[in-house]
Design an enzyme around this catalytic site. Structure first.
Site, short mmCIF file in Angstrom:
data_model
loop_
_atom_site.label_atom_id
_atom_site.label_comp_id
_atom_site.label_asym_id
_atom_site.label_seq_id
_atom_site.Cartn_x
_atom_site.Cartn_y
_atom_site.Cartn_z
CG ASP A 45 -2.08 1.06 1.43
OD1 ASP A 45 -2.79 1.32 0.47
OD2 ASP A 45 -1.81 1.89 2.24
CD GLU A 92 -2.53 2.06 -3.15
OE1 GLU A 92 -3.86 2.89 -3.32
OE2 GLU A 92 -1.63 2.39 -2.45
#
Length: 640
Positions: free
Chosen positions: A279, A321
């Protein structure tokens, strides 16, 4: 003796079977040079660099020694089949565990639903323990080594991962690399004044340096969380908080942070996680005078993680991401001399945003132009292609050519269109982080609601329903054929609509992204078998696309995709051509029929007759091709 040689003689490895030691030694010989190149660039100026390097190698030796035998077997399979995630049968599904199955055990009970659909890749949104209260949808992690108690335990994760493998499904888990919750043990120790743990974060005694950094920083959530630093009274320090005040950015210039995250990655891999969604990777390194995104050191971090994990757990894939401008996106898969040495997978956020843009405009020329500017992914990597996810549709990535401050007119148009503020809009969405000054961040909403199904059903307009269904089919037809792993967002296969229940929850009401984070409607899922129902029509369309894709060699991830300029601006043309096969995709983004000439098909280097893999229709080239509203064709050459 080099580190690559010394690690093979680690005491823990001496306890491993000879065959395992040999495999570890081979991988160490292959990948330690990649690891050390990146690690030296990051930490080579540290006076105790050699000690840290030894610690990193201790961690991967410990991780390998603890790796279960069935996962070591998977490691070998993946080494011998490195394109496993590029194969055309790969099909992804993304969901919040609690909203899909209640608990991890509940998710396991629903695996037959996914297997029956043809799913081979299951991404569960954050499952590690988040902080209490507001937690950014689970991305404010309090404990990386503990499952959210509401979902179960690490033992439940192991059982779920094993059940997935039995069905040919790879389990995907999130890892919030950029930040922890302010309730994490490291942050608590930092608040208590421990300098060791204060060094895990970016802590400042006053506003002098934060104010200098702010001069070149953007705000991620300017409405709900303005600024990038938060004052912490307990320690009288300012802490870097890119996203929300309760999410503290980690300081990767400290090798201790790298070591902690490497250890956590291997723990999750040894529980059976096969892909880690990393992330917010673009934010991992801070540099004065920059926007602190896409820094070279962020890529060095990814290369170091990848190389070390290839030694200890090569079955584990990394997924970036990185919601960044198109020109920065491919770099997270590696480029130049480092091509293919960062993450194996990356979200093609640009494609997703461009598809919605083209749908609103009713034309594909912007889609074609921007995709043609992007390089192809490196060998042995793939995109994750998707139409919706748990996040908003972030329009600013389209403003790469913007001059001056503020969003472009096009971005404002898209924000208004998908919030239903335009007179001709079919969409039912809500703005996300869009202020009174019209600064635009994104749009929230479920796929079917944004594509017009909700408004059409409310109006009881059969023609509008048909058009909405065609838009849903069009978007999926493109992501299924573009290249990489297509990812369905939970409920989109059923045409689930916006969920407004979040508006009554004080902890969620300010975040419109909860509009598209519903609880799975299992009663609606049962309707997928009721012929004639809207649910059945949508589900059957998705299933048909999955079946058409699964055995189509031209959709292997190593076959290049090339958007082609079309004379008709409403039509998107894409060619996939390689040793495994060829495909010509034609898609009409207009609500009216559109024509592409036979000469254009020939210019794309395809020869008639052509067969549409989706409809089995044949085109002999005697007439121009007429594309129905929102139609998409997967054309292949045939000699029959």
């Amino acid at each position: 003796m080099s580190f690559s040689q010394s690690i093979v003689h680690h005491p823990l490895l001496d306890q491993q079977p000879a065959g395992d030691r040999d495999l570890f030694a081979i991988r160490a010989e292959l990948f330690t040079s990649d690891a050390e190149e990146a690690l030296f660039a990051l930490y080579g100026q540290q006076p105790d660099y050699d000690d840290w390097l030894s610690r990193f190698y201790d961690i991967i030796a410990e991780g390998f020694a603890a790796r279960p035998d069935d996962l070591k077997k998977l490691d070998q399979q993946r080494v011998h089949i490195p394109d496993w995630f590029q194969k055309p049968h790969m099909m992804g599904y993304s969901a919040y565990a609690d909203r899909f199955g209640g608990t991890l055990a509940g998710v396991a009970d629903r695996l037959d639903y996914l297997a029956d659909m043809g799913i081979t890749y299951l991404h569960l949104m954050p499952i590690t323990k988040p902080c209490a209260g507001e937690n950014d949808g689970g991305y404010a992690v309090e404990d990386y080594e503990m499952i959210d108690p509401r979902l179960g335990t690490m033992a439940d994760l192991e059982r779920l991962a094993a059940a997935c493998r039995d069905r040919g499904i790879s389990l995907v888990s999130d890892l919030a690399l950029n930040h922890t919750a302010d309730s994490h043990a490291w942050a608590k120790a930092a608040k208590a004044g421990d300098p060791h743990y204060q060094a895990y974060y970016h802590c400042f005694p006053d506003r002098r340096l934060p104010d200098l950094y702010e001069q070149s920083l953007d705000e991620v959530f300017p409405i709900n969380a303005p600024g990038n630093f938060t004052h912490i009274p307990q320690m009288d320090r300012w802490v870097w908080t890119t996203f929300y005040p309760y999410q503290w950015d980690l300081n990767y210039s400290n090798p201790a942070v790298f070591a902690e995250m490497l250890r956590i990655m291997l723990q999750l891999a040894n529980r059976g996680v096969e892909v880690l969604r990393l992330d917010s990777v673009a934010f991992m390194w801070k540099a004065m005078g920059t926007d602190c995104r896409n820094q070279p050191q962020a890529h060095q971090l990814l290369r170091a993680f990848r190389a070390l994990l290839r030694i200890a757990a090569p079955a584990l894939a990394l997924k970036a991401e990185a919601i960044v401008a198109p020109e920065h996106l491919t770099a997270y898969l590696g480029e130049g001399a480092h091509a293919g040495k960062e993450c194996q997978l990356g979200y093609h956020n640009t494609l997703m945003v461009l598809l919605w843009s083209a749908l609103a405009e009713g034309r594909a020329d912007r889609l074609t132009r921007m995709l043609r500017r992007m390089p192809s992914p490196p060998a042995n990597t793939s995109w994750i292609t998707y139409v919706r996810c748990h996040d908003d549709i972030g329009w600013p990535v389209l403003d790469v050519e913007r001059q001056g401050d503020g969003p472009s007119d096009h971005v404002r148009f898209l924000s208004d269109f998908y919030a239903g503020r335009s007179a001709n809009s079919f969409a039912r969405g809500q703005s996300f982080q869009t202020g009174e000054d019209r600064a635009v961040h994104g749009t929230s909403g479920m796929l079917a609601s944004l594509a017009g199904l909700e408004s059409a059903c409310d109006a009881g307009n059969d023609q509008a329903i048909t058009q909405a269904m065609a838009r849903i089919s069009l978007l999926h037809s493109i992501i299924f054929a573009f290249g990489g792993i297509p990812l369905l967002y939970m409920g989109d296969e059923l045409g689930m609509l916006n969920d407004h229940s979040f508006e009554g929850d004080p902890q969620k009401a300010a975040d419109t992204r909860w509009l598209h984070r519903p609880t799975m409607d299992w009663a609606k899922a049962d309707e997928r078998h009721e012929k004639g129902s809207l649910t059945h029509r949508i589900y059957s369309t998705i299933r048909h696309l999955i079946d058409c894709r699964a055995d189509f060699p031209a959709l292997h991830g190593d076959t290049p995709s090339r958007p082609l300029s079309a004379a008709n601006p409403h039509i998107f043309v894409m060619r996939r051509s390689g040793a495994r096969g060829r495909l010509l995709l034609l898609a009409n983004f207009s609500a009216s029929p559109q024509i592409i000439t036979a000469d254009e098909v020939i210019a794309a280097r395809f020869r008639f007759p052509l067969k549409d893999r989706l409809s089995q229709s044949r085109f002999d080239g005697l007439d121009d091709l007429v594309l129905a509203p929102y139609a998409c064709h997967w054309l292949e050459e045939t000699n029959a």
